[in-house]
Write a protein that holds these residues in place. Structure first.
Motif, mmCIF file in Angstrom:
data_model
loop_
_atom_site.group_PDB
_atom_site.id
_atom_site.type_symbol
_atom_site.label_atom_id
_atom_site.label_comp_id
_atom_site.label_asym_id
_atom_site.label_seq_id
_atom_site.Cartn_x
_atom_site.Cartn_y
_atom_site.Cartn_z
ATOM 1 N N MET A 1 0.920 -1.202 0.188
ATOM 2 C CA MET A 1 0.003 0.042 -0.007
ATOM 3 C C MET A 1 0.929 1.280 -0.163
ATOM 4 O O MET A 1 1.828 1.386 0.808
ATOM 5 N N LEU A 2 0.480 2.133 -1.090
ATOM 6 C CA LEU A 2 1.700 3.061 -1.330
ATOM 7 C C LEU A 2 1.030 4.456 -0.507
ATOM 8 O O LEU A 2 1.804 5.439 -0.660
ATOM 9 N N GLY A 3 -0.093 4.573 0.048
ATOM 10 C CA GLY A 3 -0.687 5.564 0.661
ATOM 11 C C GLY A 3 -2.173 5.938 0.315
ATOM 12 O O GLY A 3 -2.693 5.276 -0.342
ATOM 13 N N ALA B 1 0.061 9.916 -1.988
ATOM 14 C CA ALA B 1 0.756 9.064 -2.459
ATOM 15 C C ALA B 1 1.671 9.222 -3.593
ATOM 16 O O ALA B 1 2.168 8.366 -4.148
ATOM 17 N N TYR C 1 0.518 -3.073 -6.021
ATOM 18 C CA TYR C 1 0.676 -1.764 -5.250
ATOM 19 C C TYR C 1 -1.017 -1.301 -5.219
ATOM 20 O O TYR C 1 -1.626 -1.448 -6.085
ATOM 21 N N GLY C 2 -1.147 -0.620 -3.921
ATOM 22 C CA GLY C 2 -2.400 -0.063 -3.956
ATOM 23 C C GLY C 2 -2.538 1.548 -3.409
ATOM 24 O O GLY C 2 -1.444 1.851 -2.665
ATOM 25 N N VAL C 3 -3.316 2.099 -3.900
ATOM 26 C CA VAL C 3 -3.524 3.472 -3.398
ATOM 27 C C VAL C 3 -5.172 3.650 -2.991
ATOM 28 O O VAL C 3 -5.808 3.381 -4.008
ATOM 29 N N ILE C 4 -5.223 3.981 -1.864
ATOM 30 C CA ILE C 4 -6.781 4.252 -1.660
ATOM 31 C C ILE C 4 -6.921 5.914 -1.793
ATOM 32 O O ILE C 4 -6.332 6.754 -1.172
ATOM 33 N N VAL D 1 -5.916 11.745 -7.270
ATOM 34 C CA VAL D 1 -4.421 10.805 -7.203
ATOM 35 C C VAL D 1 -3.842 11.087 -8.512
ATOM 36 O O VAL D 1 -2.665 11.421 -8.561
#
Ligand SMILES: Cc1cc2nc3c(=O)[nH]c(=O)nc-3n(C[C@H](O)[C@H](O)[C@H](O)COP(=O)(O)OP(=O)(O)OC[C@H]3O[C@@H](n4cnc5c(N)ncnc54)[C@H](O)[C@@H]3O)c2cc1C
Ligand SMILES: Nc1ncnc2c1ncn2[C@@H]1O[C@H](COP(=O)(O)O)[C@@H](O)[C@H]1O
Lengths: 253, 324
Positions: free
Chosen positions: A232-234, A239, B302-305, B311
């Motif tokens: 998880m990058l943020g 991010a 890879y994750g971005v919330i 974003v």
């Protein structure tokens, strides 16, 4: 043109699929029902062809009494008439289905021959990719599968399908049977007026014999779960700098 | 004997054909059968036979006839049927491509045999117990395939194509089927090459995909800008196609295109199985989604919330600040 389309009622599955205790079916308690994306396009193609060339379109299904819901939905989009081959047997394999459909199509065609019969390339549940081709053999009709472009000429048709390198173009005499893939058109949604009109359109009910399964299902199983470890990058725009670092590490910039 | 129907494009085996041969060769080894490659209507058999040799196939049947010069599904099926009669093959397999499924369905129909498409496994004991993918790979079915000759197609990407442990010098046997003009009533009349030049969804090294979360056709401009900066292409989910936001040719998934970029950036896409099968070939997957519970996070590297509308512009700004 007199056109026939074949569709199949299937549960509209979500991300999680629950199986019945005997593993013979999907638990459909909380699910809606639909037809496969390819079949939606076959229905749309039939409607567009009738709009262009005149004539009428019929939709045919083999399924439970509730499958009338899918027929009415097709009627609401613009198909003229429905035929339901009603059965209380849940699993019909492709060979059984094709035999039953072909018999009904033959007797309907005796009344008024079909110029074109459309199928989906595959049903959403069985993914068998064969009922249409089997019906073509029963009825001795020329057939092309996986069609994404269709042009009707004078007594013949040109059908194209997509391959990795471009398009393959087939020519075939009419009457013909075509199995359709999503992408051939953009299906319309039923209008309110269409839905009202559909209530008055005719739906015939027939029955058929099940010849016996030759591909014998034992049970359904879930495929092995392949979960990944996610980095998880943020959150949100904060991010961005870590995302760009990842781009660099992967050498995409 | 197990017969494998070879699919080729200009004297090279297709990727799915190589997978099918790998599957069939390994199965035959376990079941104690011979795996034989069947090449139908090729103008030049030599390169295909060479390739089959590298995959450890020891015998090849080449079928030639005036009416096999252009692909015609019924002529192909009729040819296979005659080869089965001659060789008494126990099983015939083809790749689970449009063409493979089509040919095998014609063969099944004319022989009145059952056929199992999309197989992921076959028991080596008697070749009749199969496992096949259904529901667009969401579920598997274990079934018994009846009939003297088992007809199957192999689901794409269930095995990785792998050359044989030892390379063979395949024995070649030629076969001339009896065919009539009725068999080529439906045939390929021409091929139209893909005209789109440059970076496409199929060849892009980066794909930026957008789903329902993008919200409107106009909002894809930010995805396009990012794709351009990364030298990639834009893809989408079926919801975007159905809403008329993007053309179907952009759709990634079961009923769209299967992509294999080095990096797939999925924005506002929930990660339905039918979408996931289309991006299985991606090297790495980055998911941007405002819902931390989205299924796609479980399949991502890879994750971005977050809201993609915040974003993505931030990424673009950062890239520009760094002079990309
Ligand atoms: C036989 C069959 C074949 C199919 N083939 C395909 C196929 O080829 N390709 C395909 O894609 N689908 C296919 N589908 C449909 C598939 O099941 C899903 O319905 C579809 O993929 C869902 O699209 P989506 O993720 O865009 O939409 P949704 O499932 O509605 O997900 C939208 C996601 O966006 C997120 N989101 C919303 N707003 C934002 C925001 N502002 N910022 C960030 N995230 C946001 C939400 O949290 C949600 O996770 C098929 C279905 C069937 C039955
Ligand atoms: N029960 C059914 N009733 C009507 N048509 C069907 C039925 N099952 C399959 N079909 C048609 O055959 C196509 C191919 O199905 P399949 O061979 O199961 O993948 C589907 O897309 C439908 O058009």
């Amino acid at each position: 043109m007199n056109i026939l389309v074949c569709v199949k009622r299937v549960p509209d599955i979500g991300a999680r699929i629950d199986l019945t205790e005997d593993r013979q079916a999907i638990t459909t308690k909380n699910l809606g029902f639909c037809i496969s994306p390819h079949e939606e396009c076959a229905v749309e193609e039939a409607i567009q062809l009738v709009e262009k060339h005149g004539g009428q379109a019929t939709v045919l299904t083999l399924g439970p009494a509730d499958a009338e819901e899918q027929l009415r939905d097709c009627l609401a989009r613009g198909i003229d008439r429905g035929i339901l081959i009603e059965t209380d047997q849940p699993e019909w394999d492709s060979r059984e289905t094709a035999t039953a459909l072909a018999e009904v199509i033959r007797s309907e065609a005796d009344k008024e021959p079909f110029d074109l019969i459309l199928f989906g390339n595959e049903s959403a549940d069985s993914t068998g990719c064969q009922v249409g081709i089997r019906v073509a053999h029963h009825l001795n009709l020329p057939c092309v599968a996986s069609v994404k472009k269709l042009q009707i000429g004078d007594g013949d048709a040109t059908a194209s399908r997509e391959v990795d390198t471009g398009w393959e173009v087939f020519s075939l005499p009419m009457p013909a049977l075509i199995t359709v893939k999503e992408g051939i058109n953009l299906p319309r949604y039923p209008s309110l007026r269409g839905t009202m009109k559909a209530k008055k359109k005719p739906v015939d009910r027939l029955s058929a014999d099940k010849i016996g399964a030759s591909l014998k299902m034992q049970q359904l199983v879930h495929p092995p779960e392949q979960k990944k470890e996610v980095d998880m990058l943020g959150e949100g725009s904060a991010a961005a700098s870590r995302i760009v670092e990842v781009f660099k590490a992967l050498e995409v910039i | 004997m197990i017969l494998g129907v070879i699919e080729y494009e200009q004297s090279t085996m297709t990727e799915l054909s190589l997978q099918m041969v790998t599957f069939g060769r390994d199965l035959a080894e376990k079941s104690g059968d011979e795996f034989v490659g069947l090449i139908i209507g090729a103008s030049d058999n030599a390169p295909l036979i060479g390739e089959l040799g590298r995959y450890g196939v020891a015998k090849v049947i080449t079928a030639a006839h005036e009416n096999l010069k252009d692909y015609a599904p019924v002529a192909w099926a009729n040819t296979i049927s005659q080869v089965i009669d001659q060789t008494q093959a126990k099983m015939v397999m083809a790749p689970g491509s449009d063409q493979g499924n089509e040919v095998m369905a014609h063969l099944a129909a004319r022989s009145d045999l059952p056929m199992a498409t999309n197989c992921a496994a076959v028991s080596a004991d008697d070749l009749s117990r199969i496992t096949r993918l259904r529901w667009g790979s969401s579920l598997m079915e274990e079934a018994i395939l009846t009939g003297d000759c088992k007809l199957i197609t192999i689901a794409p990407f269930v095995v990785e194509a792998a050359e044989g442990a030892s390379h063979a010098e395949p024995a070649e046997e030629s076969f001339e089927p009896t065919l009539s003009d009725q068999d080529i009533q439906v045939r390929l009349i021409r091929k139209e090459p893909d005209e789109t030049e440059g970076i496409t969804l199929k060849n892009a090294s980066v794909v930026v995909g957008g789903g329902r979360g993008v919200g409107s056709p106009e909002a894809y401009s930010v995805l396009e800008e990012l794709a351009k900066l990364l030298g990639g292409a834009v893809g989408c989910s079926r919801v975007a196609t159905n809403n008329g936001w993007r053309p179907h040719s952009d759709q990634v998934g079961l009923t769209g295109t299967r992509i294999s970029p080095e990096l797939y950036i999925a924005c506002g896409i929930s990660g339905a199985i039918q979408h996931l099968v289309g991006c299985k070939g991606a090297g790495k997957i980055m998911v941007i989604n405002k819902d931390p519970e989205a299924a796609f996070f479980g399949k991502a590297d890879y994750g971005v919330i977050g809201d993609l509308h915040e974003v993505l512009p931030a990424i673009i700004e950062e890239l520009k600040a760094q002079g990309v």
